[in-house]
Design an enzyme around this catalytic site. Structure first.
Site, PDB file in Angstrom:
ATOM      1  N   TYR A 108       3.508   7.259   9.720  1.00  0.00           N
ATOM      2  CA  TYR A 108       2.720   6.074   9.375  1.00  0.00           C
ATOM      3  C   TYR A 108       3.584   4.991   8.743  1.00  0.00           C
ATOM      4  CZ  TYR A 108      -1.454   3.443   8.053  1.00  0.00           C
ATOM      5  OH  TYR A 108      -2.432   2.464   7.943  1.00  0.00           O
ATOM      6  N   HIS A 140       0.849  -1.188   0.000  1.00  0.00           N
ATOM      7  CA  HIS A 140       0.000   0.000   0.000  1.00  0.00           C
ATOM      8  C   HIS A 140       0.886   1.241   0.000  1.00  0.00           C
ATOM      9  CE1 HIS A 140      -4.032  -1.766   1.640  1.00  0.00           C
ATOM     10  NE2 HIS A 140      -3.490  -2.515   0.707  1.00  0.00           N
TER      11      HIS A 140
END
Length: 393
Positions: free
Chosen positions: A388, A75
């Site tokens: 993240y 991702h």
């Protein structure tokens, strides 16, 4: 009592214990892993699934990355929705090409179990009464019962990889440890269902009814969460009620695309932030959840455990192979520096995306403004993306 000698005794056969054991085993350092529950129970635990590149490299270094590389979903971004708005966080573009991999923690554990078996590493399951001793001396040991037989493991170091409720941290004298904790007034109700994900990327939804997360374990298996009250019972949440509430918290165009189906796992997870300092006590080292817990909002729990393993493995390798203790002596300081940054990020994400009961109007407006600023600022989105994908180690 049977007495066995080993170089490193690892308490806990979750991902951190298995990873540390494999890395040490591969360079010729003798280890034994002791696990309280059965192997079947270990492999039934449903946990996180977003893997940082640093954690991915560590699994590959342990020879346990082949299936992850073949089946994991790369991702390079995720979405944040705000009521009806939709915003994409371009991880790849904001961080100079970095990404995360979606691959279930259960599968990581299975890969590490298989790797340890293939290479002849020793793991004992269903071990009772595990207790570390004399870790403030040069001759620590661990006692336990294996198959009803009292057993003592004499070792040089003990790695406590046995989670928040394990024996390792409990064995530390109260005056020697300092704990920091925040318990959040809500939980996450999560389900697993064999239905295709609503999106090929994760969706974090901020809504007046509460937070929601659309995630996945594969292209045919979805993992969904909704914020719920801390005291809610699973019995009160039928599948139909869950799907209805999930859709309410998503923008209409996304809600229409949600494929529903029967869940085969459903649970409510409480949310807390917790850190224990220090992470070393003589020859006992705390690793992963034994030392820290983060809410799952920032996807940091497993990744933090892996970075702890990195620091401890480096230290033990220097001690045994180079006769140098400088790296080992710095373990707690190095690990905690990264831990606190991840704890801050997870707290920030949780605070910004959830609705808190009894929140004062001023605080509610600040939270709304924080999210609006983050989604509208390239600098703020870059900071979000940087955290993240995982800070370096």
């Amino acid at each position: 009592m049977r007495t066995v000698s080993t170089q490193v005794c690892i308490i806990g056969a979750g991902p951190s214990g298995l990873l540390l054991g494999q890395l040490l085993h591969d360079i010729g350092i003798e280890t034994v892993i002791l696990e309280r529950v059965s192997l079947d129970h270990v492999l039934s635990r449903v946990r996180a699934g977003v893997i940082e590149q640093g954690a991915k490299r560590m699994l590959e270094a342990a020879g346990a990355g082949a299936r992850m590389n073949a089946q994991g979903l790369v991702h390079d971004g995720f979405a944040i929705t705000r009521e009806s708005e939709h915003h994409r966080i371009d991880l790849n573009g904001l961080t100079g090409g970095k990404y995360v991999t979606v691959y279930g923690q259960t599968e990581i554990t299975r890969d590490l179990v298989d790797r340890r078996a293939d290479t002849g590493g020793l793991t004992h399951y269903e071990v009772d009464a595990v207790e570390p001793h004399d870790f403030d001396s040069d001759h620590p040991y661990v006692t336990c019962r294996i198959g009803g037989e009292e057993t003592r493991f004499d070792c040089q170091f003990i790695a406590g990889c046995d989670g928040f409720h394990g024996a390792s941290r409990r064995s530390v004298p109260e005056k020697a440890i300092r704990s920091f904790e925040k318990v959040y007034p809500f939980g996450w109700l999560g389900i697993l269902a064999d239905v295709p994900p609503v999106s090929h990327e994760l969706i974090y939804a901020s809504h007046s009814r509460g937070f929601a997360l659309c995630s996945m374990r594969s292209r045919t298996r979805s993992r969904y969460y909704i914020q719920c009250n801390a005291g809610d019972s699973i019995d009160a949440w039928s599948d139909d009620r869950f799907w209805t509430e999930l859709r309410r918290r998503l923008p209409a165009d996304i809600a229409e695309r949600v494929t529903t189906g029967p869940s085969f796992e459903k649970s409510i997870a409480p949310l807390r932030s917790f850190v224990a300092e220090p992470m070393r006590f003589g020859r006992l080292f705390l690793v992963g959840d034994a030392a820290h817990i983060v809410p799952p909002t920032g996807a940091k729990g497993l990744n933090l455990a892996v970075s702890d393993v990195h620091y401890l493995f480096e230290g033990l390798r220097s001690h045994f192979l180079e006769r140098d203790d400088h790296v080992l002596d710095a373990y707690s300081e190095r690990a905690l520096a990264r831990v606190w940054k991840a704890v801050r990020f997870s707290w920030w994400m949780t605070t910004m995306l959830h609705r808190f009961p009894d929140q004062a109007p001023f605080e509610a407006r600040i939270v709304e403004t924080e999210l609006a600023y983050t989604l509208g600022s390239e600098a703020a989105k870059t900071a979000l993306a940087e955290n993240y994908v995982g800070l370096p180690y």
